[in-house]
Design a protein around this motif. Structure first.
Motif, PDB file in Angstrom:
ATOM      1  N   ASP A 143       0.830  -1.206   0.000  1.00  0.00           N
ATOM      2  CA  ASP A 143       0.000   0.000   0.000  1.00  0.00           C
ATOM      3  C   ASP A 143       0.865   1.257   0.000  1.00  0.00           C
ATOM      4  O   ASP A 143       0.573   2.241  -0.675  1.00  0.00           O
ATOM      5  CB  ASP A 143      -0.922   0.023   1.227  1.00  0.00           C
ATOM      6  N   GLN A 184       0.113   5.744  10.926  1.00  0.00           N
ATOM      7  CA  GLN A 184      -1.232   6.271  10.743  1.00  0.00           C
ATOM      8  C   GLN A 184      -2.234   5.367  11.451  1.00  0.00           C
ATOM      9  O   GLN A 184      -2.094   4.146  11.406  1.00  0.00           O
ATOM     10  CB  GLN A 184      -1.572   6.326   9.264  1.00  0.00           C
ATOM     11  N   PRO A 185      -3.246   5.927  12.084  1.00  0.00           N
ATOM     12  CA  PRO A 185      -4.178   5.117  12.872  1.00  0.00           C
ATOM     13  C   PRO A 185      -4.754   3.928  12.107  1.00  0.00           C
ATOM     14  O   PRO A 185      -4.780   2.826  12.646  1.00  0.00           O
ATOM     15  CB  PRO A 185      -5.269   6.115  13.265  1.00  0.00           C
ATOM     16  N   GLU A 186      -5.173   4.110  10.838  1.00  0.00           N
ATOM     17  CA  GLU A 186      -5.790   2.981  10.113  1.00  0.00           C
ATOM     18  C   GLU A 186      -4.793   1.848   9.949  1.00  0.00           C
ATOM     19  O   GLU A 186      -5.139   0.668  10.101  1.00  0.00           O
ATOM     20  CB  GLU A 186      -6.257   3.365   8.706  1.00  0.00           C
ATOM     21  N   VAL A 187      -3.548   2.206   9.614  1.00  0.00           N
ATOM     22  CA  VAL A 187      -2.545   1.169   9.358  1.00  0.00           C
ATOM     23  C   VAL A 187      -2.235   0.412  10.640  1.00  0.00           C
ATOM     24  O   VAL A 187      -2.220  -0.821  10.676  1.00  0.00           O
ATOM     25  CB  VAL A 187      -1.262   1.820   8.780  1.00  0.00           C
ATOM     26  N   GLU A 228      -4.023   0.172  13.318  1.00  0.00           N
ATOM     27  CA  GLU A 228      -5.192  -0.579  13.793  1.00  0.00           C
ATOM     28  C   GLU A 228      -5.257  -1.955  13.160  1.00  0.00           C
ATOM     29  O   GLU A 228      -5.462  -2.961  13.840  1.00  0.00           O
ATOM     30  CB  GLU A 228      -6.479   0.165  13.401  1.00  0.00           C
ATOM     31  N   ARG A 229      -5.090  -1.962  11.830  1.00  0.00           N
ATOM     32  CA  ARG A 229      -5.190  -3.234  11.122  1.00  0.00           C
ATOM     33  C   ARG A 229      -4.090  -4.183  11.576  1.00  0.00           C
ATOM     34  O   ARG A 229      -4.312  -5.375  11.803  1.00  0.00           O
ATOM     35  CB  ARG A 229      -5.090  -2.981   9.614  1.00  0.00           C
ATOM     36  N   GLN A 239      -4.764  -5.453  15.173  1.00  0.00           N
ATOM     37  CA  GLN A 239      -5.853  -6.414  15.213  1.00  0.00           C
ATOM     38  C   GLN A 239      -5.372  -7.789  14.759  1.00  0.00           C
ATOM     39  O   GLN A 239      -5.648  -8.801  15.395  1.00  0.00           O
ATOM     40  CB  GLN A 239      -6.982  -5.934  14.311  1.00  0.00           C
ATOM     41  N   ASP A 294      -5.071   7.671  18.771  1.00  0.00           N
ATOM     42  CA  ASP A 294      -6.364   7.690  18.083  1.00  0.00           C
ATOM     43  C   ASP A 294      -6.764   6.326  17.546  1.00  0.00           C
ATOM     44  O   ASP A 294      -7.890   6.157  17.091  1.00  0.00           O
ATOM     45  CB  ASP A 294      -6.307   8.677  16.905  1.00  0.00           C
ATOM     46  N   ALA A 295      -5.864   5.374  17.579  1.00  0.00           N
ATOM     47  CA  ALA A 295      -6.176   4.082  16.976  1.00  0.00           C
ATOM     48  C   ALA A 295      -7.133   3.300  17.857  1.00  0.00           C
ATOM     49  O   ALA A 295      -7.027   3.301  19.083  1.00  0.00           O
ATOM     50  CB  ALA A 295      -4.896   3.289  16.753  1.00  0.00           C
ATOM     51  N   GLU A 296      -8.083   2.622  17.216  1.00  0.00           N
ATOM     52  CA  GLU A 296      -9.073   1.842  17.956  1.00  0.00           C
ATOM     53  C   GLU A 296      -8.544   0.439  18.204  1.00  0.00           C
ATOM     54  O   GLU A 296      -7.866  -0.155  17.365  1.00  0.00           O
ATOM     55  CB  GLU A 296     -10.369   1.767  17.140  1.00  0.00           C
ATOM     56  N   SER A 334      -9.028  -3.601  18.629  1.00  0.00           N
ATOM     57  CA  SER A 334      -9.925  -4.590  18.033  1.00  0.00           C
ATOM     58  C   SER A 334     -10.983  -4.959  19.083  1.00  0.00           C
ATOM     59  O   SER A 334     -10.783  -4.770  20.278  1.00  0.00           O
ATOM     60  CB  SER A 334      -9.163  -5.826  17.602  1.00  0.00           C
TER      61      SER A 334
END
Lengths: 311, 428
Positions: free
Chosen positions: B57, B337-340, B342-343, B346, B356-358, B360
């Protein structure tokens, strides 16, 4: 009657003398071919054996951690070794283990070799069976034994607390399990050496002694054992040296535990030097261990060779 | 026949040598087409696929950068050899253990203190890294994902018995007693694997180790003993006693069971709790994917004061002076980055360090979430102990015989001996 050794010695000695005079007249030195055969071996031996030993001894006088910068520290590593009770404990364990394992290995091997040398049915098959442990990799067998000690034995001997609770986790007795594995494996090779020794004894000696009415035990004591003296010496020296350096069976069974109760010198060197970050300190330990083993082996040779039958 | 053979061999050999030279030298040169190649040193075998996706990515977004992932076995040794040879990889991930701290102290890593990405990371996570060791006041690494070391519990059993997650030590003991009365095994012990004693030692020892215990220990060096200002004998008695107390609630034969036995038994519901960390949840789920489990920190006397022991499982860092620094920093900014993150977290069952990352929605992870949010986390204390001290065997031995005094004496004397024989490298 000329003995076997005399017979063997006399023939080549006579013919060699003749050949020697002839070579000497051609040239005072051996031909270049021999040097070409020797040099590669000398170079390889020096590069892969002598040089690493010298480098190791060199680093034992530094504070090298295995990486990064270092200084000379003189004899401090050696002095600290003698103050370290963990090192002393490891030496104690190694010697206890080696002595017990050597005695057991040689007693069992000699007994089994006597049996395999007798006129039994399917003799070659049995000889093969007893050699199998030597072929198998000790780490593989170690894990089989580990499963046996920690899963099978607790079920089979569930009445005995020592085995029910897994002997490998018993501080006082875990070492006996390691002895069992080490002896089981070491016997194979010792048996081969004893067998070859037993085959050098002429059958006439037994015939003569049985005519004189000697019992089997007496035959063993007065003929067999003295005549395989040299083989006994080499076996005892090799076993003790090998068992002092015990490593794989411990890694496979207890990994030095429980606590540090089965930590041998080699395991301590490996652990402290590679994962403990004390490369130079444990190298000093290795140098000391090397000297100790050399002295023990030389001492054994002198003592044992004195009582070998010479004929 | 023979001559044709020879004619082939020479160009082949030349080509092979040239290819090797290009492969070796390639990473040092800037190719003509303007694409910068980053050499990415990655230690975590399980994360190989995750990083491959992230890199793909990233390269799609940044066509002028190419990232080559080098996943290495035994990364601690590999990075040391690379550093000694001055062949520092462009981007580095490591497990943040004592070894990482020692490398950071040697001053081989970049100082991140001015980088904006630092402000997005949970300060408590960075505090754990700083405790391991830094070069002066620098920030030598960026925590990526964290693990959690606590008591794993079976939520179904707790619900059936009407038990609450204990907040204090006495409540924990009460829970154990209640389980015993109900005929349920409180813990499953696995001492045949000696290291399995250490997670609980780390967690209980974290309380006396607060307020610079190990800094003082290092100052004292060879003088550590019962008379010194701080020492294991002085400060760790209660922690060790409590660890032994927990082991009195183990199943019969716990000395002969292994880590794998323990995970399987807990998965089958044979015990209500397990003294392990979040890393055990994946193997447990492999045995029983339906199990509902949570994790809570080892409590201390006061409610609300318990600390969750957490280690930085993956730390990102860079070499000190790197000609490709800008490209490397762009890659790091992307990865954080939070999205990266996070994935990645998880998939690895870990806690992301970016604020800011959530997390799982795994219940085990959700149960430790408040501790990260309130920054009530602390590091593994065994990372502070020199590896030459036989901590694991000593603790295992202690859990066998319960001799607190002897175990603490051993730790103190080993610490003092190692300090005495560690001769620091002097300047030139």
């Amino acid at each position: 009657m000329a003995t076997l050794t005399e017979a063997v010695r006399s023939t080549p000695a006579g013919s060699a003398r003749k050949r020697a005079t002839r070579t000497r007249t051609d040239s005072s030195r051996a031909s270049a071919t021999y040097y070409w055969m020797v040099w590669p071996a000398v170079i390889a031996f020096a590069a892969f054996h002598t040089l690493p030993v010298v480098v190791g001894i060199f680093f034992s006088f530094t504070n090298y951690a295995g990486y990064g910068a270092w200084n000379f520290v003189g004899l401090s590593n050696y002095l600290n070794l003698f103050r370290d009770d963990r090192v002393l404990q490891a030496y104690g364990f190694s010697f206890l283990f080696a002595i017990v394992a050597t005695i057991l290995t040689n007693a069992y091997s000699l007994a089994i070799a006597l049996g395999l040398n007798a006129k039994i049915k399917a003799r070659n098959f049995w000889r093969g069976v007893y050699f199998v442990p030597y072929i198998l990799a000790i780490l593989v067998i170690g894990y089989v034994f580990q499963f046996f000690f920690s899963n099978s034995l607790p079920k089979i001997l569930s009445g005995i607390p020592l085995f029910r609770d897994n002997i490998l986790t018993n501080e006082t007795w875990a070492w006996t399990a390691i002895v069992a594995l080490a002896v089981w494996q070491a016997c194979a090779f010792a048996i081969i050496i004893y067998l070859s020794g037993l085959q050098t004894i002429p059958a006439e000696l037994y015939e003569a002694s049985s005519l004189d009415g000697a019992s089997p035990w007496r035959q063993f004591r007065s003929i067999t054992f003295p005549l395989i003296g040299a083989f006994f010496t080499i076996n005892v020296v090799l076993s003790l040296k090998g068992f002092l350096q015990v490593f794989d069976p411990i890694v496979a069974l207890t990994n030095g535990g429980p606590g540090t109760s089965t930590e041998s010198v080699t395991l301590l060197i490996f652990r402290g030097g590679f994962s403990g970050g004390e490369f130079a300190y444990q190298t000093a330990n290795a140098v000391v261990f090397f000297i100790v083993i050399t002295i023990v082996s030389l001492f054994q040779f002198r003592v044992l060779q004195r009582r070998e039958a010479d004929f | 026949m023979r001559t044709t053979h020879r004619r082939w061999i020479r160009p082949l050999a030349v080509a092979a040598i040239a290819a090797t030279a290009a492969a070796v030298g390639g990473c040092a040169q800037q190719p003509a087409d303007g694409v910068t190649t980053l050499n990415f040193f990655q230690f975590k075998g399980e994360a190989l696929e995750d990083f491959n996706e992230i890199i793909a990515d990233f390269e799609a977004e940044n066509p002028d950068i190419r990232v080559v992932q080098n996943q290495v076995a035994d990364a601690d040794t590999a990075i040391r050899t690379l550093l000694v040879k001055d062949r520092v990889p462009d981007v580095i991930t490591l497990n943040a253990n004592g070894n990482f701290g020692r490398l950071a102290q040697a001053g081989v890593f970049y100082d991140f203190s001015e980088e904006p990405v630092l402000d997005t990371i949970n300060p408590a996570v960075q505090e754990i890294l700083a405790d391991l060791g830094t070069y002066g006041d620098e920030v030598n690494g960026l925590g990526y994902v964290n693990n959690a070391n606590g008591i794993i519990y079976n939520q179904d059993i707790f619900d059936q018995q009407g038990l609450e997650v204990p907040e204090t030590w006495d409540e924990l003991i009460a829970v154990c007693d209640a389980l015993m009365d109900a005929g349920i095994q409180p813990f499953y012990g696995t001492l045949a694997d000696s290291w399995t004693g250490i997670p609980s030692w780390n967690a209980l020892g974290a309380y006396p180790a607060q307020d610079g215990f190990f800094d003082k220990m290092r100052e004292q060096g060879a003088d550590v003993g019962p008379e010194s200002e701080v020492s294991f004998e002085k400060d760790f008695t209660e922690a060790m006693d409590r660890q032994y107390q927990l082991y009195s609630y183990m199943q019969e034969g716990y000395r002969g069971k292994t880590y794998d036995d323990g995970n399987a038994a807990f998965a089958r519901g044979e015990s209500a709790m397990l003294l392990q960390g979040i890393w055990a949840t994946n193997p447990i789920k492999q045995v029983n994917s339906d199990i509902r489990m949570g994790i809570f920190p080892y409590p201390t006397d006061e409610p609300g004061e318990s600390l969750l022991v957490s280690g930085v499982d993956v730390v990102f860092t860079l070499g000190k002076d790197n000609p490709k620094h800008d490209a490397a920093m762009r890659f790091i900014d992307y990865v954080f980055q939070p999205e990266v993150i996070e994935r990645f977290a998880q998939s690895q069952n870990m806690v992301p360090s970016v604020e800011d990352a959530e997390l799982s929605d795994d219940p085990a992870l959700q149960s430790v979430r408040p501790f990260f949010e309130d920054q009530r986390i602390t590091g593994f204390i065994d990372h502070q102990i020199p590896p030459a001290v036989p901590l694991i065997p000593t603790d295992q031995q202690f859990l066998f015989d319960g001799d607190t005094e002897k175990a603490l004496q051993t730790l103190d004397s080993e610490w003092a001996k190692v300090a005495a024989r560690t001769i620091p490298v002097t300047g030139e």
